[in-house]
Structure formats: structure tokens, C-alpha cells
Enzyme design. Structure first.
Site, PDB file in Angstrom:
ATOM      1  N   SER A  28     135.221  76.691  32.519  1.00  0.00           N
ATOM      2  CA  SER A  28     135.844  75.772  31.819  1.00  0.00           C
ATOM      3  C   SER A  28     135.881  75.624  30.032  1.00  0.00           C
ATOM      4  CB  SER A  28     135.270  74.757  32.341  1.00  0.00           C
ATOM      5  OG  SER A  28     134.292  74.444  31.830  1.00  0.00           O
ATOM      6  N   ASN A 115     124.786  68.526  34.275  1.00  0.00           N
ATOM      7  CA  ASN A 115     125.281  67.247  34.845  1.00  0.00           C
ATOM      8  C   ASN A 115     125.104  66.441  33.998  1.00  0.00           C
ATOM      9  OD1 ASN A 115     125.429  69.096  37.024  1.00  0.00           O
ATOM     10  ND2 ASN A 115     124.364  68.263  38.313  1.00  0.00           N
ATOM     11  N   THR A 160     166.884  37.459  32.365  1.00  0.00           N
ATOM     12  CA  THR A 160     166.168  38.298  32.910  1.00  0.00           C
ATOM     13  C   THR A 160     167.399  39.151  33.907  1.00  0.00           C
ATOM     14  OG1 THR A 160     166.967  35.940  34.143  1.00  0.00           O
ATOM     15  CG2 THR A 160     164.332  35.370  33.079  1.00  0.00           C
ATOM     16  N   HIS A 161     166.866  39.543  34.687  1.00  0.00           N
ATOM     17  CA  HIS A 161     167.616  40.627  36.022  1.00  0.00           C
ATOM     18  C   HIS A 161     168.848  41.220  34.524  1.00  0.00           C
ATOM     19  CE1 HIS A 161     166.329  38.036  39.189  1.00  0.00           C
ATOM     20  NE2 HIS A 161     166.649  36.937  38.517  1.00  0.00           N
ATOM     21  N   SER A 282     173.482  65.767  18.941  1.00  0.00           N
ATOM     22  CA  SER A 282     174.325  66.813  19.988  1.00  0.00           C
ATOM     23  C   SER A 282     174.098  67.413  19.003  1.00  0.00           C
ATOM     24  CB  SER A 282     175.498  65.894  20.468  1.00  0.00           C
ATOM     25  OG  SER A 282     176.157  67.242  21.477  1.00  0.00           O
ATOM     26  N   LYS A 288     177.116  62.121  17.658  1.00  0.00           N
ATOM     27  CA  LYS A 288     175.595  61.393  18.825  1.00  0.00           C
ATOM     28  C   LYS A 288     174.427  61.064  17.520  1.00  0.00           C
ATOM     29  CE  LYS A 288     175.693  61.607  22.787  1.00  0.00           C
ATOM     30  NZ  LYS A 288     174.883  60.271  23.259  1.00  0.00           N
ATOM     31  N   ASN A 290     171.201  60.069  18.707  1.00  0.00           N
ATOM     32  CA  ASN A 290     170.187  59.405  19.951  1.00  0.00           C
ATOM     33  C   ASN A 290     168.643  59.621  20.109  1.00  0.00           C
ATOM     34  OD1 ASN A 290     172.510  60.877  21.974  1.00  0.00           O
ATOM     35  ND2 ASN A 290     172.014  63.163  21.642  1.00  0.00           N
ATOM     36  N   GLU A 295     162.579  57.668  23.935  1.00  0.00           N
ATOM     37  CA  GLU A 295     163.137  59.139  25.423  1.00  0.00           C
ATOM     38  C   GLU A 295     161.758  59.521  25.423  1.00  0.00           C
ATOM     39  OE1 GLU A 295     167.472  58.899  26.131  1.00  0.00           O
ATOM     40  OE2 GLU A 295     166.879  60.942  24.356  1.00  0.00           O
ATOM     41  N   TYR A 322     126.077  65.117  41.773  1.00  0.00           N
ATOM     42  CA  TYR A 322     127.496  65.758  41.026  1.00  0.00           C
ATOM     43  C   TYR A 322     128.556  67.131  42.102  1.00  0.00           C
ATOM     44  CZ  TYR A 322     129.510  69.507  38.104  1.00  0.00           C
ATOM     45  OH  TYR A 322     130.256  70.778  37.315  1.00  0.00           O
ATOM     46  N   GLN A 327     134.421  68.448  37.158  1.00  0.00           N
ATOM     47  CA  GLN A 327     134.781  69.731  35.704  1.00  0.00           C
ATOM     48  C   GLN A 327     136.362  69.343  35.730  1.00  0.00           C
ATOM     49  OE1 GLN A 327     133.446  73.668  35.623  1.00  0.00           O
ATOM     50  NE2 GLN A 327     135.588  74.407  35.695  1.00  0.00           N
ATOM     51  N   LYS A 330     138.341  67.217  32.871  1.00  0.00           N
ATOM     52  CA  LYS A 330     138.550  66.686  31.221  1.00  0.00           C
ATOM     53  C   LYS A 330     140.252  67.150  30.536  1.00  0.00           C
ATOM     54  CE  LYS A 330     134.697  69.173  31.150  1.00  0.00           C
ATOM     55  NZ  LYS A 330     134.303  68.058  32.331  1.00  0.00           N
TER      56      LYS A 330
HETATM   57  N1  ARG Z   1     131.115  72.950  33.370  1.00  0.00           N
HETATM   58  C1  ARG Z   1     130.876  71.957  34.478  1.00  0.00           C
HETATM   59  C2  ARG Z   1     131.289  70.458  34.294  1.00  0.00           C
HETATM   60  O1  ARG Z   1     132.695  70.179  33.779  1.00  0.00           O
HETATM   61  C3  ARG Z   1     129.846  71.816  33.250  1.00  0.00           C
HETATM   62  C4  ARG Z   1     128.535  71.185  34.777  1.00  0.00           C
HETATM   63  C5  ARG Z   1     128.606  72.045  35.481  1.00  0.00           C
HETATM   64  N2  ARG Z   1     127.293  71.994  36.037  1.00  0.00           N
HETATM   65  C6  ARG Z   1     126.767  72.255  37.770  1.00  0.00           C
HETATM   66  N3  ARG Z   1     125.838  71.661  38.486  1.00  0.00           N
HETATM   67  N4  ARG Z   1     127.838  73.611  37.939  1.00  0.00           N
HETATM   68  O2  ARG Z   1     131.849  69.332  34.896  1.00  0.00           O
END
Ligand code: ARG
Length: 471
Positions: A28, A115, A160-161, A282, A288, A290, A295, A322, A327, A330
Site C-alpha cells: 500500500s 491496526n 419547477t419542472h 473549440s 464557442k 464552453n 461540466e 480488522y 487497506q 485510503k
Molecule cells: N497497510 C495496512 C492497512 O492499510 C496497515 C495495517 C496492516 N495490518 C495488518 N494486520 N496486516 O490497513
């Protein structure tokens, strides 16, 4: 990085290491490196906690803190990550720490699990992101209020509409969006309150085996308090979902505003002129101009909603506590935060540079029977039961359409001949500005109500400014 430098936070129980495929598949670092600064700050607070429980001596703690300070500086440069193949940001930071302080680095993870570490890092990051987003949203709303005031007495048809419905003041329309975005600010603050709790001390899932003062760690990192259950910490991503929901709703509002202004600035509506700086031309059609900025805001909203859905589906069905699935939280979180921030900066500029051509919507309101409700209500105020008044006003509209007449084409004599109820006092209501004066209930479009709402809006927005500049 040579393989001999590489560290792993969990190798002992394995006869052989992870395969290259698994390593590449499960890493990660490529995205969680964004958390490096938060990871290091979290570890500094944790080092101080380890000193307080006697695992680190004062000297060891200050050695680690100084090394972390150096790493914080280094982590701001791309070189810090060059060639790194660590599993994740936590492993990278510990490897760098070890390169700096040697064996002492092995003590930093005492009584701590990744964790809880990933939770604390992401919470710190998200808290800062929410604060930055709040500032961007406030800056945009300052511009929206300025735009409302720039054309304070302009009249537009409300729809409205997507059919012309009733005349409203331009600032009343702007304030409708202000209300939506103010709720978005509230939602961001509500998310922040849930994000801003310290999970450290939770261990992997069962609580740390060391007697940490969790409140002291929380205070050290600027958290408002501590989380209450160690198992909950490992498996919980609600706080990220809270942000994603707040971000999605803000994007929903931005998307609707974008759609309005794309329409209003079209040749078909013709009331608005977007600034040259936020539009594009354009490659083929020389005439144009735009509305690409709007958008793109509308388009990017889809990706933010996707992030909310993505994390929902990721967490659903994961057993307590967990699971590595987490993971996957993110990337959607980063994507949503980045897109929202970009869209807010963009809409602020669009709002600052847009011009209204008040005569065009005023004429649209005037010539298309947006006053029909005012007339029916005026008849009712003069004593005609409303259903009859509604019918009478409707007949006047039909008759006008048949004769090709606009509301203001009617003379007092013609009106009186059409129906005796249409007195000169009633004829005043053919002007959009007249009926509006009666809509003076709080939240209505009467000029006095709108002026009061505008003044209140500025005050309400001030509550969301960062403390020092709060006016
Ligand atoms: N890279 C992991 C995550 O984002 C970190 C935690 C890892 N924990 C584990 N028990 N493998 O969740």
C-alpha cells in the site's frame, strides 16, 4: 534498496518470505505514503507514551524524537520514497528510523499494532483535510454571498419542472444554495467530531498490554478524546464514511449548481456570462465558449459518490475486527478529498468572475405569467375563494395565450372587461415585483425577508471560520 535492507514487521513465524506477486499485490506504500507525516507524528506521541510507561528511557525517547524530526523533514521530499518497496508507510518509516538510530528502533512498536496505527494516521490526515476543505468552502460561500449582493434587486423566474414558476429575487436563489452548502459545513464538522478521537492504546484488537494513559496520548496529538472499544477501532471505518457522505453531499450540491449555471449561461437562457478564465473554446468552432469548469465539477461528482459506495461495499461483510480489506479505504478517501477540494477552488473562481445580465431574467419573469399565482392570491385576498381565483387567473393566462398578449399588454379597461374582479389594485400584480412584496414570511422572497436572510447568512458563515480570523 537492496533486499538485505528491507524490513518486515512480522517475519518470524514464516519459513520463507512472501512471493513477489503477493508483495506487489498487497503493498500500500504507493498510496499510503501520503500519510507519512501523520505516521511520524503519531509515532512521536507514541514514543512519549512509551517513556511514560518506562519502556523507553528519557534519553532513548529524545533520540527517537530527534530522529523522527529528521524523518519528517526528509519525508517532504520525493527522495524519501525513491526505490522503496516496503509493504506500507508504517514499515517504511520504521526502516528509515532503524537506519537512523539502529536497534533502538525495535522498541517503538512495543504494545502497538498497525491496526490502530493506520487508524490514527488516517484520522490525523483526515482531520487536516476537513479543516482545509472547510476553509475552501467558506471562501466559496463568501463569493456566493458577494454575488448575491452584487445583484441584490435582480428578479429572475424561479423554476419547477424547469418551467418558469414564480418570480424570485436573485439573492434568494443564491441563498438557497448557501443553505445547502452551510449544511455541508455542518456535516463536515460532524464528521470531524467522530474523526477526531484517538485510537492509540487499542492494540491489534484487544487493547494494549501496556498501561498507557490514553487521554495523555490523545491530548498530545490534539484529539478531542479517545475511542471507547479496542475491537471497534480495528474494524471501524464509519468516521471515513461520515466524511465521504459529507463530501458526496457537497459534490451533489456543487453538481446541481454547475448544472444551473451551465443552463443559465447558455444562449437559450442567456442570463449569465461566465468569466473567460473558467471557460474554453473549440479547436474547430471559432465562436464557442464552453462551460468546461462547471461540466467538470458536475462530472467529478460521480467519482466522489463512487468513493462513498466503494468504501461502503468494502466494509460490508467483513467479519469483526480488522481485515486486510480495510487497506482499500485510503484510495477512495484520498480521491474524494482531492476532488472536493479541487471543485471548491474551481467554483469559487467561477463565482467570483460570473456576471448576471439582470434585464434578461427580469424579462423572462415578466413575459411568461410567473405572476399568475400572485394574481390568484391577490384575488383571494380581495375575497374571491381561492379555487375560483385560481380558475379566473388560469382563464386570463389562456386568453392571453390565445391573443398573443403578455401580462403587461393588458390595459385596466381590457382587464375590467375580462372580469369585474380585475380592479386597478389587482392589475398591479401583473408586475413581478409587486406580488413578491407579500412573500415576507421568514424564508420567503420579499425584499425585506431576503435582506434579513442575507445579513444572517454572513453571521452564520462566520461561525465556520478558523478561530484566529473569526470576526
Ligand atoms: N497497510 C495496512 C492497512 O492499510 C496497515 C495495517 C496492516 N495490518 C495488518 N494486520 N496486516 O490497513
Amino acid at each position: 534498496m537492496s533486499t538485505s535492507d528491507k524490513i518486515q514487521l512480522w517475519g518470524g513465524r514464516f519459513a520463507s518470505g512472501p512471493s513477489a506477486t503477493f508483495e506487489q499485490f498487497s503493498e500500500s506504500l504507493s498510496f499510503d505514503q501520503r500519510l507519512a507525516d501523520c505516521d511520524i507524528r503519531g509515532s512521536q506521541a507514541f514514543a512519549r507514551a512509551l517513556e511514560r510507561v518506562g519502556i523507553l528511557s528519557a534519553d532513548e525517547c529524545s533520540t527517537l524524537l530527534a530522529a523522527f524530526d529528521t524523518l519528517r523533514q526528509e519525508a517532504r521530499t520525493p527522495a524519501f520514497y525513491d526505490g522503496a518497496t516496503d509493504e506500507d508507510v508504517h514499515t517504511l518509516v520504521i526502516r528509515k528510523l532503524k537506519a537512523n538510530v539502529g536497534a533502538l528502533a525495535d522498541k517503538i512498536h512495543t504494545g502497538r499494532s498497525r491496526n490502530e496505527q493506520v487508524s490514527v494516521d488516517t484520522r490525523l490526515w483526515l482531520r487536516e483535510q476537513i479543516d482545509a476543505t472547510t476553509s475552501l468552502l467558506v471562501a466559496f460561500l463568501d463569493e456566493l454571498l458577494a454575488l448575491a449582493r452584487r445583484y441584490e434587486s435582480a428578479i429572475i423566474p424561479g423554476y419547477t419542472h424547469l418551467r418558469r414558476a414564480q418570480p424570485v429575487l436573485w439573492p434568494h436563489y443564491c441563498l438557497a444554495y448557501f443553505e445547502m452548502f452551510l449544511r455541508d459545513l455542518e456535516r463536515l464538522q460532524q464528521a470531524r467530531a467522530r474523526v477526531n478521537l484517538c485510537p492509540l492504546g487499542s492494540g491489534a484488537l484487544a487493547g494494549s498490554g501496556f498501561p498507557f494513559d490514553r487521554h495523555a496520548i490523545a491530548a498530545d496529538l490534539g484529539f478531542d478524546g479517545i475511542t471507547r472499544n479496542s475491537m471497534d477501532v480495528s474494524g471501524d471505518r464509519d468516521w471515513a464514511l461520515d466524511f465521504l457522505y459529507a463530501a458526496s453531499t457537497a459534490m451533489l450540491h456543487l453538481s446541481r449548481l454547475a448544472e444551473d449555471w451551465i443552463l443559465y449561461s447558455s444562449e437559450e437562457f442567456g442570463w449569465m456570462e461566465l468569466g473567460d478564465g473558467v471557460t474554453s473554446g473549440s479547436s474547430l468552432m471559432p465562436q464557442k465558449k464552453n462551460p468546461d469548469s462547471l461540466e467538470l465539477i458536475r462530472g467529478k461528482s460521480g467519482r466522489v459518490f463512487g468513493s462513498l459506495t466503494s468504501l461502503y461495499v468494502t466494509v460490508k461483510g467483513t467479519p469483526m475486527t480488522y481485515n486486510r480489506d480495510m487497506q482499500e479505504d485510503k484510495e477512495p478517501l484520498f480521491l474524494a478529498a482531492d476532488q472536493l477540494a479541487g471543485c471548491l477552488a474551481m467554483i469559487r473562481e467561477v463565482t467570483a468572475t460570473v456576471t448576471l445580465k439582470p434585464a434578461v431574467p427580469a424579462l423572462a419573469a415578466e413575459e411568461s405569467w410567473t405572476v399568475a399565482t400572485d394574481i390568484a392570491e391577490a384575488l383571494a385576498r380581495f375575497g374571491t375563494p381561492f379555487h375560483q381565483a385560481h380558475k379566473l387567473a388560469g382563464r386570463l393566462v389562456l386568453e392571453s395565450l390565445n391573443q398573443g398578449k403578455k401580462p403587461l399588454d393588458w390595459t385596466p379597461e381590457e382587464l375590467a372587461a375580462f372580469a369585474p374582479e380585475f380592479t386597478p389594485a389587482l392589475a398591479e400584480f401583473l408586475h413581478p415585483a409587486r406580488g413578491m412584496q407579500n412573500r415576507s414570511v421568514p424564508g420567503g422572497t420579499a425584499p425585506a425577508a431576503v435582506a434579513a436572510a442575507l445579513a444572517e447568512a454572513a453571521d452564520r458563515l462566520n461561525a465556520f471560520r478558523p478561530e484566529p480570523s473569526r470576526s
